[in-house]
Design a protein around this motif. Structure first.
Motif, PDB file in Angstrom:
ATOM      1  N   MET A 178      -2.984   3.915  -7.636  1.00  0.00           N
ATOM      2  CA  MET A 178      -3.567   3.684  -6.319  1.00  0.00           C
ATOM      3  C   MET A 178      -5.090   3.723  -6.334  1.00  0.00           C
ATOM      4  O   MET A 178      -5.738   2.970  -5.606  1.00  0.00           O
ATOM      5  CB  MET A 178      -3.023   4.694  -5.305  1.00  0.00           C
ATOM      6  CG  MET A 178      -1.578   4.455  -4.915  1.00  0.00           C
ATOM      7  SD  MET A 178      -0.989   5.654  -3.683  1.00  0.00           S
ATOM      8  CE  MET A 178      -2.049   5.280  -2.278  1.00  0.00           C
ATOM      9  N   VAL A 182       0.789   7.906  -9.768  1.00  0.00           N
ATOM     10  CA  VAL A 182       0.412   7.435  -8.430  1.00  0.00           C
ATOM     11  C   VAL A 182      -1.111   7.345  -8.315  1.00  0.00           C
ATOM     12  O   VAL A 182      -1.656   6.351  -7.827  1.00  0.00           O
ATOM     13  CB  VAL A 182       0.968   8.366  -7.326  1.00  0.00           C
ATOM     14  CG1 VAL A 182       0.365   8.003  -5.974  1.00  0.00           C
ATOM     15  CG2 VAL A 182       2.479   8.277  -7.254  1.00  0.00           C
ATOM     16  N   HIS A 238       1.574  -3.754  -8.822  1.00  0.00           N
ATOM     17  CA  HIS A 238       2.178  -3.397  -7.535  1.00  0.00           C
ATOM     18  C   HIS A 238       3.671  -3.084  -7.615  1.00  0.00           C
ATOM     19  O   HIS A 238       4.293  -2.811  -6.587  1.00  0.00           O
ATOM     20  CB  HIS A 238       1.975  -4.541  -6.541  1.00  0.00           C
ATOM     21  CG  HIS A 238       0.546  -4.773  -6.149  1.00  0.00           C
ATOM     22  ND1 HIS A 238      -0.310  -3.751  -5.814  1.00  0.00           N
ATOM     23  CD2 HIS A 238      -0.189  -5.915  -6.036  1.00  0.00           C
ATOM     24  CE1 HIS A 238      -1.498  -4.241  -5.512  1.00  0.00           C
ATOM     25  NE2 HIS A 238      -1.448  -5.554  -5.646  1.00  0.00           N
ATOM     26  N   HIS A 295       5.064   0.113  -5.912  1.00  0.00           N
ATOM     27  CA  HIS A 295       4.985   0.111  -4.453  1.00  0.00           C
ATOM     28  C   HIS A 295       6.040  -0.822  -3.843  1.00  0.00           C
ATOM     29  O   HIS A 295       6.661  -0.479  -2.830  1.00  0.00           O
ATOM     30  CB  HIS A 295       3.585  -0.309  -3.986  1.00  0.00           C
ATOM     31  CG  HIS A 295       2.620   0.826  -3.951  1.00  0.00           C
ATOM     32  ND1 HIS A 295       1.348   0.754  -4.478  1.00  0.00           N
ATOM     33  CD2 HIS A 295       2.759   2.077  -3.464  1.00  0.00           C
ATOM     34  CE1 HIS A 295       0.743   1.916  -4.307  1.00  0.00           C
ATOM     35  NE2 HIS A 295       1.570   2.730  -3.692  1.00  0.00           N
ATOM     36  N   LYS A 319       0.833  -1.193   0.000  1.00  0.00           N
ATOM     37  CA  LYS A 319       0.000   0.000   0.000  1.00  0.00           C
ATOM     38  C   LYS A 319       0.874   1.252   0.000  1.00  0.00           C
ATOM     39  O   LYS A 319       1.953   1.274   0.590  1.00  0.00           O
ATOM     40  CB  LYS A 319      -0.904   0.036   1.237  1.00  0.00           C
ATOM     41  CG  LYS A 319      -1.783  -1.198   1.420  1.00  0.00           C
ATOM     42  CD  LYS A 319      -2.836  -1.318   0.344  1.00  0.00           C
ATOM     43  CE  LYS A 319      -3.755  -2.507   0.615  1.00  0.00           C
ATOM     44  NZ  LYS A 319      -4.728  -2.722  -0.477  1.00  0.00           N
ATOM     45  N   GLY A 320       0.355   2.309  -0.625  1.00  0.00           N
ATOM     46  CA  GLY A 320       0.998   3.610  -0.514  1.00  0.00           C
ATOM     47  C   GLY A 320       0.835   4.134   0.902  1.00  0.00           C
ATOM     48  O   GLY A 320      -0.124   3.769   1.599  1.00  0.00           O
TER      49      GLY A 320
END
Length: 214
Positions: free
Chosen positions: A132, A128, A178, A181, A25-26
């Motif tokens: 996300m 981003v 992913h 990340h 996760k960000g």
């Protein structure tokens, strides 16, 4: 700059990343896509933790473009003045909020071109948000990814655009969502700029970094 790793080595590396953290996760806090755009725009030359501290109260009262306009530039500054370049960032947030209200009905567009047309939103920020929020395999290359990509051979390139292309061209498709990340987290917590933690690195036997700190 390390030589580009082959497909099988890259597959082994990202399998290890996935096994260690299946759903990375960000680390920027947000409550919707608009606050994600604002948080990422504020994070330029600032830490995620610092941005999160500043936006904790801000997003309680300004979580839409119209509410941000109602708060105003000076009101916004009161919340973000602990962040570097806060005056310029405040101007951009107010400008992009006005554009979203006037041109997009208060909604955040889901195209890279439209996002990049917003003040203070560059390609990295757009990527981003696309990744996300809309779960597109967009690669947002920051200093951590640039460093890891070049040290390891995962995605070598002379500039961020070249590293982004290397990720898109070489990392197996099933890891693309992913990838950025995993690389950011690896660079932030393991492959650090000054003291890389090579001795406990889960990909140390596959990495091409010549100055491994073992």
């Amino acid at each position: 700059m390390a030589k580009q790793l082959d497909y099988h080595t890259l597959r082994a590396i990202f399998t290890r990343f996935q096994d260690a953290e299946p759903e990375p996760k960000g680390e920027l806090d947000h409550v919707n896509v608009y606050t994600l755009v604002v948080a990422v725009a504020l994070s330029a030359q600032a830490t995620d933790a610092g941005v999160n501290r500043a936006t904790k109260e801000l997003f309680k009262i300004a979580d839409t473009p119209q509410k941000m306009l109602d708060l105003g530039e000076e009101g916004l500054i009161e919340h973000i003045k602990t962040i570097g370049l806060y005056r310029n960032k405040a101007k951009n947030v107010i400008k992009l909020s006005r554009i979203l209200v006037e041109d997009y009905g208060g909604e955040v567009p889901n195209s890279r071109a439209a996002l990049q047309s917003l003040p203070g939103v560059g390609r990295k920020t757009a990527n981003v948000v696309l990744n996300m929020w809309w779960r597109q395999p967009a690669q947002a290359v920051d200093t951590h990814i640039f460093r890891v990509g070049n040290r390891s051979g995962i995605a070598p390139g002379k500039d961020v655009d070249a590293v982004e292309r290397a990720i898109e061209d070489h990392i197996p498709a099933d890891f693309q969502l992913h990838a950025h990340h995993w690389l950011i987290l690896h660079g932030r917590y393991h492959c650090k700029a000054r003291k890389p933690m090579c001795g406990t690195c889960i990909i140390r036997d596959l990495c091409k970094f010549e100055d491994k700190n073992l």
